[in-house]
Design an enzyme around this catalytic site. Structure first.
Site, PDB file in Angstrom:
ATOM      1  N   ASP A 111      17.951  -0.853  -1.583  1.00 34.55           N
ATOM      2  CA  ASP A 111      16.516  -1.168  -1.582  1.00 34.55           C
ATOM      3  C   ASP A 111      15.991  -1.218  -3.015  1.00 34.55           C
ATOM      4  O   ASP A 111      14.986  -0.589  -3.344  1.00 34.55           O
ATOM      5  CB  ASP A 111      15.753  -0.136  -0.756  1.00 34.55           C
ATOM      6  CG  ASP A 111      14.374  -0.641  -0.334  1.00 34.55           C
ATOM      7  OD1 ASP A 111      14.150  -1.871  -0.387  1.00 34.55           O
ATOM      8  OD2 ASP A 111      13.520   0.186   0.053  1.00 34.55           O
TER       9      ASP A 111
ATOM     10  N   GLY B  30       4.896   4.842   2.823  1.00 38.39           N
ATOM     11  CA  GLY B  30       6.057   4.053   3.249  1.00 38.39           C
ATOM     12  C   GLY B  30       6.344   4.264   4.706  1.00 38.39           C
ATOM     13  O   GLY B  30       5.571   4.921   5.424  1.00 38.39           O
TER      14      GLY B  30
END
Length: 836
Positions: free
Chosen positions: A655, A540
């Site tokens: 998110d 990520g």
């Protein structure tokens, strides 16, 4: 004898006509051939390789074979970004990222007018960068094209995975310099591809018609102002994909989404060959554009009540060029149809007869108009309607295509919304008067305080410099983590060092709670085989996640931050705070941390079955049954509901997506990745004002528009997850037809028609209760309401999902279908009742 002469004359006329048509056709082909001999410069940004897309070759901006025609210069280190998403295609799998001023300098270009297209694909960067934070500007030879440009926001509004901005600009012998630069406060900008196509011949006349005075008014057009293509539509026909027509590769969209009343016009199609009204028009538009049209319905003509009307959103304060394309497909005579043209409710043409203007039937023709939009207006109207004043028999209207171009003003084509400014000069003057009066009254006091302020400033600056010098010795500055370590070692906590509320970055701040076991870096290296790449299970913006073993073989997930990522540091800080004060069966648990050798590492419980997305599509892992999917969604909903209600102040995840819903060895779902989380609004507030963050495709459009975050933003994202779970496809898939690219919009259309079962994952076919699917679709639809106030809470979503599961289990029982473990429903219920 006379009959023979007459027949001979007719034959001679026909032969002459055929000869003339042949000559015209040959001339037209010669003209087209010369016009297609244009220059194309195609750049694949962020790459050193060449790719071929739609038969055209795009050269990497760092390709060794690009020669001296292109030079890249940057005020800061350049970065290339690549995507693992294969559906984006070869051109958008890479991008050029810039953190400072970046110049693309093109030399040795033939002088003339060029279509310049800038390609932006936010989805290509989502794995490694937060595109919501990217805001930048672009100049072309000093002409400002973009200012305050946020690609993710544009894509969210247009529901498109790809944003292409097109401009028509003149290029002289000095070539072209494209300057990209991030806006102040923005960490980076990016571009995926650059396309330049020269325009051979004259695309626009020097004299253009004006609106407001009927027919006949004109104004001059100076292309040095620069033009931006705002809309290009095939009216009454299908989408026209870019192709080599006239070498310009233009895209033509459909007009239905812009019509005020789609029933006001019907679609018609020609039954014979189309030609251009002028041989010089072959570059204006492809012939296929003139093969279809929209014309008023018979009812409209008889009643004469409505016009065919289109409304377009535009930037205020600019002049706009409107190009209308016509081709008479029905009438083979004058006055077959006469109509009026209105632009912004002003008359542009009266008694308009296409047959007369084009010189016949089936002849493509265009007419241009220029009109100014005031600084207080953000829409442009185009209306065609009957001209009843002429008394002509034909009062119908017809349109084949339209284009809208924005004209530059004072070296600027960009428009940036400004907030917080006074709208009236009188308000500004009054404010200046008050400031002046106040200044006179406070002048003496200011002088007296000045010395004190200077003294304090010197002291503070010295202290700041000392702190900065000290901080440079360590890359990481996790203050509250160090505080937690101090407490775990029995040290004394500095009073006021960490309190409730939020820090300067707007992330969460909790009390100093011992966050778990403190690992030595040697233990982490042993667990991950010295961070062996074969142990990586995720990547990520923060860095990488490794699979590891600690102690007696206990499996863990180890998240190692990238020391160069400021975003990663902020996310780590936030995640520690959330997981330090919250514990729940459906939230991933943090075991401990490591902060030795300038490392920032977090250790979590290992989720054996990975992400929810990996069990829906794109992998060979076990596919989930309808019951399993419902149970996973219920678990995730419980975790989110706890975040929203389990603390003194709600916590908004920000998110929510299927890659952040993890499954343990028993397929129990848990929410993970709290790096973007924010404390919710106080009791006396309705929202939290904050910069937009989240993932493309899941982002709440209301949150993006207003930058006002609430728990309902999580609800919207969860609604997208619900549709992703039932359809088993990516939320953005650019390889699909345009109306299917965005999952939320596509699934919502089917749901509103109460036909969701038609797009359900084929794997589920025959394995779900129709009634449960119906209720499931209803709650997903409610989650995606345009306004947050119309969406349910996560508690309500949870209740509805549990009811959906109940309906499905009743259906399984009624049909004597066994559960996923092979037990009949009645047997399973008996075991549960006995406590086994």
């Amino acid at each position: 004898m006379r009959g023979s002469r007459k027949r001979a004359m007719v034959t001679l006329v026909q032969l002459l006509r055929l000869l003339l048509m042949s000559l015209l056709s040959a001339a037209g082909e010669a003209q087209l051939s010369s016009e297609t001999d244009s220059v194309s410069v195609l750049i694949n940004c962020g790459s050193n390789s060449t790719v071929t897309v739609t038969g055209r070759t795009w050269t990497g901006d760092l390709s060794p074979g690009i020669g001296g025609n292109l030079t890249l210069t940057s005020a800061s280190p350049m970065e290339e970004a690549t995507s693992t998403n294969s559906t984006l295609g070869p051109l958008y799998g890479s991008g050029r990222i810039f953190t400072g001023v970046l110049n693309y300098t093109f030399r040795q270009l033939p002088t003339g007018n060029y279509f310049l297209r800038l390609h932006f694909c936010p989805f290509a960067l989502e794995d490694s960068h937060n595109v919501n934070e990217s805001t930048f500007g672009v100049l072309a030879n000093g002409l400002r094209l973009l200012s305050g440009f946020n690609v993710a926001g544009e894509a969210s509004i247009s529901s498109s995975y790809l944003i292409i901005r097109e401009y028509l600009i003149p290029i002289n012998s000095n070539g072209l310099v494209l300057e990209f630069a991030p806006e102040k406060g923005s960490p980076f900008g990016f571009v995926n591809a650059i396309e330049m196509v020269s325009v051979v011949g004259q695309l626009f006349s020097d004299s253009i018609g004006t609106v407001g005075g009927g027919s006949g008014g004109t104004t001059s057009l100076n292309l040095n102002r620069g033009l931006e293509t705002v809309y290009r539509l095939n009216v009454g026909g299908p989408e026209i994909q870019p192709r080599g027509e006239s070498g310009l590769w233009r895209h033509w969209g459909v007009d239905t989404g812009y019509m005020i009343n789609p029933d006001a016009g019907i679609e018609i199609k020609n039954t014979s060959n189309i030609t251009y009204a002028s041989m010089n028009d072959s570059a204006v538009a492809p012939l296929v554009l003139y093969e279809t049209a929209r014309t008023m319905s018979n009812t409209q003509v008889v009643e004469r009540k409505f016009n065919m009307s289109w409304k377009f959103k535009v930037d205020p304060g600019f002049d706009y060029l409107v190009r209308l394309h016509f081709c008479e497909l029905v009438f083979d005579q004058l006055n077959g149809r006469n109509f009026r043209i209105f632009i912004n409710n002003k008359s542009a043409a009266d008694n308009f007869d296409i047959y007369a203007q084009a010189g016949g039937k089936n002849r493509g023709y265009h007419h241009d108009y220029v009109d100014a939009i005031s600084s207080k207006v953000s829409s442009l109207w185009i209306q065609l309607g009957p001209d009843t004043a002429t008394g002509a028999s034909g009062t119908d209207a017809l349109l084949n295509g339209l284009e809208i171009y924005k004209l530059g003003r004072n070296g600027n084509l960009a428009y940036t919304v400004k907030t917080g400014t006074l709208s009236k000069a009188s308000s500004s003057n009054a404010r200046r008067a008050r400031v002046l009066l106040w200044g006179v009254g406070m002048g003496l006091a200011s002088v007296a305080l000045l010395a004190v302020v200077i003294g304090f400033s010197i002291v503070i600056r010295r202290k700041v410099k000392m702190n900065e010098s000290r901080d440079k010795k360590c890359v990481w500055k996790p203050l509250f983590l160090n505080e937690a370590v101090l407490n775990s070692r029995g040290g004394r906590r500095r009073e006021g060092a960490v309190g409730g509320g939020k820090n300067a970055n707007g992330s969460l701040i909790g009390s100093s709670i011992r966050v778990g076991r403190r690992f030595a870096i040697a233990e982490i290296r042993a667990a991950t085989r010295s961070f062996d790449e074969s142990m990586v299970i995720g990547v990520g913006g923060f860095g990488k996640v490794f699979r590891g073993e600690i102690d007696d073989g206990t499996l863990v997930a180890i998240k190692r931050a990238n020391p160069q990522s400021e975003q990663g540091l902020n996310e780590f800080e936030t995640e520690i705070e959330v997981l330090s004060k919250l514990r729940h069966r459906h939230l991933v648990s943090m075991i401990g941390f490591c902060e030795e050798n300038n490392e920032m590492i977090l250790v979590y419980e290992f989720m054996a079955n990975g992400t929810l997305r990996s069990h829906l599509f794109g992998s060979d892992l076990l596919r989930l049954s309808w019951k399993q999917r419902l149970e996973v969604c219920i678990g995730a909903a419980r975790g989110l509901h706890y975040l929203h209600t389990g603390a003194d102040r709600s916590i908004i995840h920000r998110d929510v997506k299927t890659t952040n819903i993890l499954l343990d060895e028993n397929f129990v779902s848990k929410m993970s990745d709290f790096g973007l989380s924010r404390t919710g609004p106080a009791l006396d507030r309705t929202h939290v004002s904050t910069a937009v963050k989240g993932s493309f495709g899941y982002l709440d459009p209301e949150y993006f528009r207003r930058q006002q975050l609430t728990e309902k933003s999580d609800v919207y994202s969860f609604g997208v997850v619900l549709f992703e779970v039932v359809c088993a496809r990516a939320v953005i898939n650019p390889s699909l037809p345009k109306d299917q690219i965005n999952l939320a919009e596509w699934a919502l259309r089917w749901q509103r028609e109460r036909s969701l079962e038609k797009i359900v994952d084929p794997f589920l076919e025959g394995g779900f209760s129709p009634e449960s699917m119906e209720k499931y679709g209803e709650i997903a639809e409610k989650c995606l309401a345009d306004e947050g106030r119309n969406r349910p809470t996560m508690g309500e979503v949870l209740w509805h999902l549990e009811y959906v599961l109940h309906l499905h289990e009743m259906w399984l029982r009624a049909n004597n279908i066994k559960d996923d473990n092979g037990n009949s429903i009645s047997t399973l219920e008996s075991q549960q009742a006995m406590g086994t």
